[in-house]
Every structure is written in C-alpha cells, then in structure tokens.
Design an enzyme around this catalytic site. Structure first.
Site, PDB file in Angstrom:
ATOM      1  N   ASP A  67      62.608  93.626  12.407  1.00 45.58           N
ATOM      2  CA  ASP A  67      63.565  92.450  12.818  1.00 45.58           C
ATOM      3  C   ASP A  67      64.227  92.771  14.362  1.00 45.58           C
ATOM      4  O   ASP A  67      64.570  93.625  14.606  1.00 45.58           O
ATOM      5  CB  ASP A  67      64.469  92.392  11.776  1.00 45.58           C
ATOM      6  CG  ASP A  67      65.349  91.158  11.531  1.00 45.58           C
ATOM      7  OD1 ASP A  67      64.728  90.041  12.260  1.00 45.58           O
ATOM      8  OD2 ASP A  67      66.374  90.955  11.089  1.00 45.58           O
ATOM      9  N   SER A  86      70.114  98.178  11.025  1.00 44.31           N
ATOM     10  CA  SER A  86      69.304  98.245   9.774  1.00 44.31           C
ATOM     11  C   SER A  86      69.678  99.628   9.189  1.00 44.31           C
ATOM     12  O   SER A  86      70.912 100.002   9.134  1.00 44.31           O
ATOM     13  CB  SER A  86      68.092  97.720   9.786  1.00 44.31           C
ATOM     14  OG  SER A  86      67.548  97.676   8.317  1.00 44.31           O
ATOM     15  N   HIS A 115      71.758  94.905   8.121  1.00 48.39           N
ATOM     16  CA  HIS A 115      71.026  94.446   6.883  1.00 48.39           C
ATOM     17  C   HIS A 115      71.730  95.151   5.650  1.00 48.39           C
ATOM     18  O   HIS A 115      71.990  96.315   5.957  1.00 48.39           O
ATOM     19  CB  HIS A 115      69.553  94.906   6.960  1.00 48.39           C
ATOM     20  CG  HIS A 115      68.620  94.189   7.895  1.00 48.39           C
ATOM     21  ND1 HIS A 115      67.446  94.748   8.472  1.00 48.39           N
ATOM     22  CD2 HIS A 115      68.796  92.954   8.339  1.00 48.39           C
ATOM     23  CE1 HIS A 115      66.993  93.888   9.075  1.00 48.39           C
ATOM     24  NE2 HIS A 115      67.735  92.664   9.343  1.00 48.39           N
TER      25      HIS A 115
END
Lengths: 189, 283
Positions: A132, A12, A39
């Site tokens: 996540d 991310s 992401h």
C-alpha cells in the site's frame, strides 16, 4: 526554500514505534499538518491518536469528516474508513471497498491529497508488510510533490518502503530520526 | 515539474469534465450526484474510465449517454454498496438496550432503513426485533436508489465466508440465540430465513431527489451521509426530521452527526458515541 502545505504519512506493521519516534523528533511548534494512515484492525479503538497526542509535541486527533485541515495538527485516519482530502482542504470519509486489502488505505489518502496540494505536498512511506502507498507515491510525484521512504534497513518491516522505492519515485530514503530532522529544516517559514 | 504541462494531471479540465458528466447523469437519467463529496466521486469515475480503457471523463460521459448498458455499472460505482451484518456491534447493542424499551410502548412500529444497499443491516435489525418480541408489530421499509443492490437485499443470500465475522458481530451486539438459527448454509452461501422478510418492504427511494417516506418511529441510515456535502446532508437530515414521529429515533454511522446541521435543535442526543438521536417532543 520551497514551502509545503501538508505531509501525508503511510505506515503499517511496526508503525506505532515509527510514528512515535518521528513525532518525538519534531520541534515543538512544528506547523505543517501531518495526515496519517496507519493500518489497524477494524475493531480497534482509537488509542493511536491519544497515544501520539500524549507525546505533547503536536495536537494529534482522529480526522473527522468535513474537518478543516489546520497547521500544528496531526490527524489519524479512523479505523475502518478511507480518509480522503477534498479540494477545500477538508477531510471526507468513505466505507468503500478495501484498497490493497486495507481500509484505511494509504493510496487513497495519497492520491486525493496529491490532487489538492500538488507540488506543496510531502508523502512519506514508513515500515509495513504490504505494498500500500506505492501507487500513491507515484501520483504525488506526478503532481510535482516530494516523497520519502523510511530506510528499509532500519524499518521494522521493510516490504512497504521497498515497494515504494521500487517505483523509482522516491526522492529521499532516510532513517526515522533523519526524516524528523529533514522536516524540522522545512518548517521555518 | 510543471504539472500544467502534463494534461493527464490538469485538474481544471478534469474538474470541468466531472461536472459535465454529473450534469449529464442527472439531466438524462435523473440520478443526482452533484452534491456528493468530490474526492470519492472523482476516484470512482477515474477508476471506471481506466477500466474501460478510456482517456478522459468526456469519453466516459459519451459512453454513458450513448450506451445505456454502462449506466448500471456507473451507478454501482457511485453508490455505497459496502456493508456488513451488525457493522459496529456496539451500535446494535445500544439500540437493544436504550431504544427498544422505548419502542416497546408503541402498538405498531414503522422502521426505515435508508440507503440499505445489499440489506445486511436490515436483516441484522430484523433479527434483533424478533429476539425482542417486536417483529410482529413492525413494518420495515428498506430503501436504496440502486435497483440492483435491492435485488440482492430481497434475496437475503450472502457469502458463507462472511459468517464467522457476522457471528462474532452478532454476539457482540447482544444476540440471544445461536446465529445459525437464522440462516441455512448451502455450498458457499447462506440464505437468511425468509420469515425475517415477511414484514420488510424493499423499495426504490432516492434520498437526494425523493420526498418524505413515511411517519416512522425509527430511521437507520448509516455511512450514507459521509458521502454528501454539507448542503445535501442538511437536506437529507431535514427529510428524516419530517419523516419521524415526535419522540422517534435516528441512528447514524459512527462518524456522522446532526451537530452543526440545520436540524440539531430538533433532536436530543440519546447516545453520543453510537450517534443515536431522538426527535424532541414539541408542544
């Protein structure tokens, strides 16, 4: 030595550099397919695959629906879609709700990959500022796969690797260059 | 760890239970998910199973067969309800620039939004038609198999929290007015102008089990085919082919394609990036 059929990677915030360095550290001819969720903003163009492809080490492309997963490739989840693995080792995409505020979500990739590749799967959590991937790591372990997290001390953002480590289901905590080195050592088969 | 010793992760039993559950759904209620991509269906069913505190998909199947009030929840889980206004603005911009000039040549238009879910993209296109002066001669059919989402679509009421993003999308899609011209805000919701609904028919239609819908000029079906396996994709694309007039248009989602399907020879590619196709005119 144990052999692996696929490597799933979640990253991310700060992931661009981490992914670049990880791939740069791989030996040319690296065979195990990498499947990556990074992401991104839903409106972003798919520059990431192009950028990583330009490194010239792996063939890097955005994952297409129904595409067969092949050796020597790295696949990137398209922005604004979840990326899933089907039993016949092809990709499928969905636009269902965000998971962990993310689409694509690392958990969705990891969980579906785990049930397909089982003990022949490696899951890696890199830098990021959310949680996540933590559940995905647990599922990979439950199926007998192998898990790694980027060393939080050297990650651009330590929250995501820390969350993964906090599950107690991470086998190895390594710096990026060590992750590449470890992966190279597996790829002799 | 030997995973076969862990029944929670014995996928062969899970696989069997899932197939039986899907069989039960189609045999008892007529909803056929057997040719949907399995990874998605499995995730959704396991999610529901866990939410209900059940231990297996067999238990979930029992609930579905004997407690019919759970059916609506399952249908919602398995249907595709996530949508937004002008999702992928460039798609709508391309419709405006490349398709509308050709549609303008017809005295009346029949437009089919297949798998419209809660209707955001239907209102998006209705607004576009209005701005292009084609709304009055258009009949729009908006269909979904899920009655519940169709009710939401008919109301045309959406959370005000989304409007900032929708306004951005509207402008990026080539919107000609102020987006606020089309809705009234009240408390935490916006209601789209009921005038936009005048020529829209919301109807129940199942792409998997129902037949050709109408002689249409344009079919918009976005991010539905990605849920289907190859055979079902082909079936639905043939349904679209049969539903379109010669020279009619088909707009799919950004990751969907007619290439490698059984209808690819029947279509021209109008815009490869936006996945807009035109049915060939055969003599």
């Amino acid at each position: 030595m144990k052999t692996y059929d696929a490597i799933v990677i979640g990253s991310s915030a700060g992931g661009l550099h981490a992914l670049k360095n990880l791939i740069k550290g791989l030996k040319p001819g690296f065979r195990i397919p990498l499947i990556i969720v990074q992401h991104l903003s839903p409106h972003s163009e798919n520059y990431l695959a192009h950028f990583l492809d330009q490194l010239g080490i792996l063939k890097v492309k955005e994952a297409d629906e129904r595409e067969k997963i092949k050796q020597g490739f790295a696949y990137i989840a398209p922005p604004n879609f979840h990326l899933l693995i089907e039993a016949d080792q092809t990709f499928s995409l969905t636009v269902e709700e965000k998971v962990n505020y993310a689409r694509p979500a690392i958990d969705v990739l990891f969980e579906t990959a785990a049930s397909v590749y089982r003990e022949r799967l490696i899951g890696i959590i890199l830098t990021g500022a959310n949680h996540d991937g933590a559940n995905g790591v647990k599922v990979i372990k439950a199926y007998g796969g192998f898990t790694m997290a980027q060393n939080p001390a050297t990650a651009e953002s330590d929250i995501m690797p820390k969350a993964a480590i906090a599950t107690g289901k991470i086998d190895k905590i390594l710096d990026i260059n060590e992750i590449s080195y470890f992966l190279n050592s597996l790829n002799n088969s | 760890m030997n995973t076969s010793e862990n029944p929670d992760f014995d996928d062969s039993i899970l696989q069997l239970e899932m197939e039986l559950l899907l069989e039960a759904l189609v045999r008892q209620y007529g909803y056929d998910f057997r040719n949907y991509n399995k990874a998605h269906i499995k995730r959704r069913l396991i999610f529901r199973m866990q939410q209900l505190g059940l231990k297996s998909l067999s238990e979930l199947q029992h609930q579905i067969l004997h407690h019919t009030n759970i059916l609506a929840t399952i249908l919602k889980d398995l249907s595709i309800n996530v949508t937004e206004m002008y999702r992928d603005p460039s798609f709508y911009l391309s419709l405006r620039k490349e398709v509308i000039p050709l549609l303008r040549t017809y005295p009346y238009l029949r437009i089919w939004h297949a798998g419209c879910a809660t209707g955001e993209e239907v209102y998006s296109f209705a607004i576009l038609l209005k701005e292009e002066g084609l709304y009055e001669r258009s009949q729009i059919y908006a269909t979904d198999f899920n009655t519940e989402v169709l009710e939401t679509a008919k109301k045309g009421i959406y959370p005000v929290s989304k409007i900032k993003e929708y306004t951005f999308n509207y402008q990026a899609a080539g919107g000609k007015n102020s987006f606020s011209d089309y809705y009234t805000a009240r408390y935490d919701a916006v209601r789209f102008d009921p005038e936009l609904r005048k020529n829209i028919v919301f109807a129940n239609h199942n792409l998997v089990t129902d037949s050709v819908f109408a002689e249409t000029h344009l079919i918009i079906c976005r991010n539905v085919l990605i849920y289907f396996d190859r055979s079902l994709q082909n079936k639905v694309l043939n349904l679209f082919n049969d539903s379109l007039i010669m020279g009619g248009f088909l707009g799919l989602g950004s990751k969907e394609n007619i290439m490698f399907s059984t209808v690819q020879d029947h279509f021209l590619i109008l815009n490869p990036n936006e996945k807009i196709f035109q049915k060939k005119i055969l003599k």
